[in-house]
Design a protein around this motif. Structure first.
Motif, PDB file in Angstrom:
ATOM      1  N   GLU A   1      -3.620  -3.307 -10.607  1.00  0.00           N
ATOM      2  CA  GLU A   1      -2.892  -2.041 -10.469  1.00  0.00           C
ATOM      3  C   GLU A   1      -1.817  -2.089  -9.379  1.00  0.00           C
ATOM      4  OE1 GLU A   1      -3.502   0.327 -12.564  1.00  0.00           O
ATOM      5  OE2 GLU A   1      -5.473  -0.155 -13.389  1.00  0.00           O
ATOM      6  N   GLY A   2      -2.121  -2.738  -8.266  1.00  0.00           N
ATOM      7  CA  GLY A   2      -1.150  -2.882  -7.181  1.00  0.00           C
ATOM      8  C   GLY A   2      -0.822  -1.611  -6.431  1.00  0.00           C
ATOM      9  N   VAL A   3      -1.690  -0.621  -6.480  1.00  0.00           N
ATOM     10  CA  VAL A   3      -1.410   0.664  -5.831  1.00  0.00           C
ATOM     11  C   VAL A   3      -1.351   0.520  -4.319  1.00  0.00           C
ATOM     12  CG1 VAL A   3      -2.331   2.976  -5.377  1.00  0.00           C
ATOM     13  CG2 VAL A   3      -2.357   2.048  -7.695  1.00  0.00           C
ATOM     14  N   LEU A   4      -2.296  -0.190  -3.727  1.00  0.00           N
ATOM     15  CA  LEU A   4      -2.324  -0.344  -2.277  1.00  0.00           C
ATOM     16  C   LEU A   4      -1.105  -1.114  -1.779  1.00  0.00           C
ATOM     17  CD1 LEU A   4      -6.115  -1.142  -1.700  1.00  0.00           C
ATOM     18  CD2 LEU A   4      -4.939   1.063  -1.551  1.00  0.00           C
ATOM     19  N   ARG A   5      -0.699  -2.121  -2.528  1.00  0.00           N
ATOM     20  CA  ARG A   5       0.488  -2.885  -2.142  1.00  0.00           C
ATOM     21  C   ARG A   5       1.736  -2.020  -2.199  1.00  0.00           C
ATOM     22  NH1 ARG A   5      -0.213  -7.729  -6.196  1.00  0.00           N
ATOM     23  NH2 ARG A   5      -1.482  -6.129  -7.200  1.00  0.00           N
ATOM     24  N   THR A   6       1.796  -1.140  -3.187  1.00  0.00           N
ATOM     25  CA  THR A   6       2.939  -0.231  -3.300  1.00  0.00           C
ATOM     26  C   THR A   6       2.985   0.725  -2.120  1.00  0.00           C
ATOM     27  OG1 THR A   6       2.863  -0.332  -5.724  1.00  0.00           O
ATOM     28  CG2 THR A   6       4.018   1.540  -4.743  1.00  0.00           C
ATOM     29  N   TRP A   7       1.821   1.268  -1.761  1.00  0.00           N
ATOM     30  CA  TRP A   7       1.754   2.167  -0.606  1.00  0.00           C
ATOM     31  C   TRP A   7       2.177   1.454   0.681  1.00  0.00           C
ATOM     32  CZ3 TRP A   7      -3.608   5.047  -1.296  1.00  0.00           C
ATOM     33  CH2 TRP A   7      -3.486   5.959  -2.351  1.00  0.00           C
ATOM     34  N   MET A   8       1.674   0.236   0.860  1.00  0.00           N
ATOM     35  CA  MET A   8       2.016  -0.516   2.065  1.00  0.00           C
ATOM     36  C   MET A   8       3.506  -0.804   2.134  1.00  0.00           C
ATOM     37  SD  MET A   8      -0.589  -0.808   3.959  1.00  0.00           S
ATOM     38  CE  MET A   8       0.133  -1.984   5.103  1.00  0.00           C
ATOM     39  N   ALA A   9       4.098  -1.095   0.987  1.00  0.00           N
ATOM     40  CA  ALA A   9       5.538  -1.353   0.953  1.00  0.00           C
ATOM     41  C   ALA A   9       6.318  -0.100   1.338  1.00  0.00           C
ATOM     42  CB  ALA A   9       5.944  -1.830  -0.439  1.00  0.00           C
ATOM     43  N   LYS A  10       5.876   1.061   0.853  1.00  0.00           N
ATOM     44  CA  LYS A  10       6.551   2.324   1.196  1.00  0.00           C
ATOM     45  C   LYS A  10       6.414   2.635   2.683  1.00  0.00           C
ATOM     46  CE  LYS A  10       6.118   4.566  -3.338  1.00  0.00           C
ATOM     47  NZ  LYS A  10       5.530   5.682  -4.105  1.00  0.00           N
ATOM     48  N   ILE A  11       5.225   2.413   3.222  1.00  0.00           N
ATOM     49  CA  ILE A  11       5.000   2.660   4.649  1.00  0.00           C
ATOM     50  C   ILE A  11       5.846   1.723   5.497  1.00  0.00           C
ATOM     51  CG2 ILE A  11       3.284   2.508   6.503  1.00  0.00           C
ATOM     52  CD1 ILE A  11       1.171   3.374   4.433  1.00  0.00           C
ATOM     53  N   THR A  12       5.903   0.448   5.082  1.00  0.00           N
ATOM     54  CA  THR A  12       6.691  -0.533   5.813  1.00  0.00           C
ATOM     55  C   THR A  12       8.172  -0.151   5.819  1.00  0.00           C
ATOM     56  OG1 THR A  12       5.149  -2.288   5.232  1.00  0.00           O
ATOM     57  CG2 THR A  12       7.342  -2.960   5.965  1.00  0.00           C
ATOM     58  N   ARG A  13       8.690   0.302   4.657  1.00  0.00           N
ATOM     59  CA  ARG A  13      10.104   0.699   4.590  1.00  0.00           C
ATOM     60  C   ARG A  13      10.361   1.942   5.432  1.00  0.00           C
ATOM     61  NH1 ARG A  13       9.540  -0.801  -0.947  1.00  0.00           N
ATOM     62  NH2 ARG A  13       9.139   1.366  -1.545  1.00  0.00           N
ATOM     63  N   ALA A  14       9.355   2.853   5.495  1.00  0.00           N
ATOM     64  CA  ALA A  14       9.536   4.067   6.298  1.00  0.00           C
ATOM     65  C   ALA A  14       9.530   3.768   7.788  1.00  0.00           C
ATOM     66  CB  ALA A  14       8.439   5.072   5.951  1.00  0.00           C
ATOM     67  N   VAL A  15       8.655   2.842   8.199  1.00  0.00           N
ATOM     68  CA  VAL A  15       8.539   2.517   9.617  1.00  0.00           C
ATOM     69  C   VAL A  15       9.642   1.574  10.057  1.00  0.00           C
ATOM     70  CG1 VAL A  15       7.053   1.446  11.363  1.00  0.00           C
ATOM     71  CG2 VAL A  15       6.047   2.900   9.592  1.00  0.00           C
ATOM     72  N   PHE A  16       9.994   0.621   9.190  1.00  0.00           N
ATOM     73  CA  PHE A  16      11.010  -0.360   9.519  1.00  0.00           C
ATOM     74  C   PHE A  16      12.141  -0.315   8.492  1.00  0.00           C
ATOM     75  CE2 PHE A  16       6.862  -2.094  10.854  1.00  0.00           C
ATOM     76  CZ  PHE A  16       7.071  -2.127  12.236  1.00  0.00           C
ATOM     77  N   PRO A  17      12.947   0.738   8.520  1.00  0.00           N
ATOM     78  CA  PRO A  17      14.029   0.854   7.536  1.00  0.00           C
ATOM     79  C   PRO A  17      15.028  -0.287   7.684  1.00  0.00           C
ATOM     80  CG  PRO A  17      14.327   2.456   9.293  1.00  0.00           C
ATOM     81  CD  PRO A  17      12.975   1.832   9.515  1.00  0.00           C
ATOM     82  N   ALA A  18      15.573  -0.695   6.543  1.00  0.00           N
ATOM     83  CA  ALA A  18      16.515  -1.822   6.567  1.00  0.00           C
ATOM     84  C   ALA A  18      17.786  -1.434   7.315  1.00  0.00           C
ATOM     85  CB  ALA A  18      16.833  -2.211   5.123  1.00  0.00           C
TER      86      ALA A  18
END
Length: 236
Positions: A219-236
């Protein structure tokens, strides 16, 4: 499609092991109260209502309410939200296993299994079968029936009806596999209880972690959440 089917079958078998564990834990550890179904509870309830034990009748009524409540909550979440219920079912069972391991031996066995009544009912709704078969992962009566009938039909069907025999054999293997997994879970619960007592409920967390890992790989749900959190905390 084929990969998804294999994943669902494997998850079904894993949850059958977990269902067997909770069933075995309840039967062997909590005075033969089966916390995964309502047949025995309702039979006992009738005896209590008819004069055997009025106080215990209330406890059994609440067990029924909890069991039914889990089904209602499942239906609401399935129809009204986008929550991935496979993750939720596994996490609920992890919480249940963690919680009941702390319950004392002297605790009323019905009350001690309230979390199991809820979690296994929810599991039954979420993991209701695989590969086109409706099949319980928390009790075995219909699974025994389907296994016996499928293999019997396989041996009775004429060999020239090859396709029909293949379907019977496939069905027998699926339901038979579910039975084997369920009772493997029962065996694990029994052995764990002998070694660690009621705290052995925590052993089921390891089984559930395997199910969580497999679900995440698909399903990859947790990986998707982690990716969203990472982008929110460390925006490009």
């Amino acid at each position: 499609m084929e990969r998804r089917k294999k994943y669902e079958v494997r998850m079904h078998f894993i949850m059958a092991v977990c269902g067997g564990f909770f069933g075995g834990y309840a039967i062997f550890g909590r005075m033969a109260v089966f916390g995964s179904a309502q047949t025995a509870n309702l039979i006992e309830l009738m005896g209590d209502i008819l004069g055997r034990n009025a106080g215990e009748a209330l406890l059994r009524i609440l067990a029924l309410v909890i069991y039914v409540g889990a089904m209602i909550i499942f239906s609401i979440l399935a129809k009204k939200t986008a929550v991935n219920l496979r993750y939720l079912a596994i996490l609920l069972e992890m919480l249940t296993a963690a919680l009941i391991g702390f319950f004392p031996k002297e605790m009323n066995p019905i009350v001690a299994l309230y979390p199991v009544f809820f979690a296994t009912s929810f599991q039954w709704c979420v993991f209701k079968g695989a590969d086109g078969y409706a099949c319980s992962t928390i009790f075995s009566t219909n699974n025994v029936k389907q296994t016996v009938l499928s293999f019997t039909d396989y041996f009775l069907t004429e060999k020239k009806k090859e396709k029909e025999r293949e379907q019977d054999l496939k069905k027998g293997k699926f339901f038979g596999g579910t039975l084997l997994c369920f009772h493997a879970g029962v065996a694990i619960a029994y052995i764990a209880l002998q070694l660690f007592g009621l705290r052995s409920a925590w052993a089921c967390i390891l089984l559930l972690m395997a199910g969580l890992w497999m679900t995440e790989m698909e399903e990859g749900v947790l990986r998707t959440w982690m990716a969203k959190i990472t982008r929110a905390v460390f925006p490009a």
